[in-house]
Design a protein around this motif. Structure first.
Motif, PDB file in Angstrom:
ATOM      1  N   ASN A  11       0.833  -1.204   0.000  1.00  0.00           N
ATOM      2  CA  ASN A  11       0.000   0.000   0.000  1.00  0.00           C
ATOM      3  C   ASN A  11       0.866   1.253   0.000  1.00  0.00           C
ATOM      4  O   ASN A  11       0.584   2.218  -0.707  1.00  0.00           O
ATOM      5  N   ILE A  15       0.749   3.992  -3.006  1.00  0.00           N
ATOM      6  CA  ILE A  15       0.385   5.396  -2.762  1.00  0.00           C
ATOM      7  C   ILE A  15       1.530   6.305  -3.188  1.00  0.00           C
ATOM      8  O   ILE A  15       1.315   7.356  -3.806  1.00  0.00           O
ATOM      9  N   ALA A  38      -0.314   5.347   4.902  1.00  0.00           N
ATOM     10  CA  ALA A  38      -0.615   4.050   4.287  1.00  0.00           C
ATOM     11  C   ALA A  38      -1.429   3.171   5.237  1.00  0.00           C
ATOM     12  O   ALA A  38      -2.322   2.441   4.807  1.00  0.00           O
ATOM     13  N   PHE A  41      -4.961   4.518   5.177  1.00  0.00           N
ATOM     14  CA  PHE A  41      -5.574   4.096   3.917  1.00  0.00           C
ATOM     15  C   PHE A  41      -6.013   2.636   3.993  1.00  0.00           C
ATOM     16  O   PHE A  41      -7.129   2.285   3.582  1.00  0.00           O
ATOM     17  N   LEU A  76     -10.264   7.110  -1.254  1.00  0.00           N
ATOM     18  CA  LEU A  76      -9.029   7.887  -1.288  1.00  0.00           C
ATOM     19  C   LEU A  76      -9.282   9.321  -0.827  1.00  0.00           C
ATOM     20  O   LEU A  76      -8.466   9.902  -0.101  1.00  0.00           O
ATOM     21  N   ILE A 105      -3.187   3.462  -7.775  1.00  0.00           N
ATOM     22  CA  ILE A 105      -2.918   2.693  -6.556  1.00  0.00           C
ATOM     23  C   ILE A 105      -3.360   1.244  -6.746  1.00  0.00           C
ATOM     24  O   ILE A 105      -2.646   0.310  -6.371  1.00  0.00           O
TER      25      ILE A 105
END
Length: 128
Positions: A11, A15, A38, A41, A76, A105
């Motif tokens: 991740n 990103i 991250a 997210f 996001l 992503i």
């Protein structure tokens, strides 16, 4: 634990790639903030994606799954909102930047997962 750390690293790299490639995604801060970003997210995705997918199931089916791209963009944007609230330094310049960012992503994440041989849903055997 290994699978969690691997997913977190994937991740983070995905990103990072999106921030570097797209002009509408911005990050200001150091590596620790980026790792926290991250993590945020990942948590937002793991908690809200199933709920939003079920909630919008008719739209997902009607668009043959393409509406999941909109869900990814919204997640996001939510990550950017939490990032601003927590001063993590991540900013998104609107829906279309989030849409393309989520697409990058997703693609980078899939490619990295294939590269390292990560298997989603696989049970990790002790000692393996």
């Amino acid at each position: 634990m290994r699978a969690f750390l691997l997913r977190w690293l994937i991740n983070s790299l995905a990103i990072y790639a999106a921030v570097e490639l797209l002009p509408g995604l911005h990050f200001e801060g150091g590596p620790v903030r980026f790792l926290v970003l991250a993590l945020v997210f990942g948590v937002i995705n793991s908690l809200l994606r199933p709920f939003l997918t079920v909630l919008t199931c008719p739209l997902v089916l009607l668009t043959l799954g393409l509406f999941t791209l909109v869900i990814n963009a919204v997640l996001l944007m939510l990550t950017a909102w939490v990032s601003e609230a927590w001063s993590l330094g991540f900013r998104v310049d609107g829906f279309w930047a989030a849409f393309w960012g989520a697409l990058v992503i997703g693609v980078v994440s899939v490619l990295l997962s294939l590269l390292v041989g990560e298997r989603r849903g696989a049970v990790e055997r002790p000692g393996a």
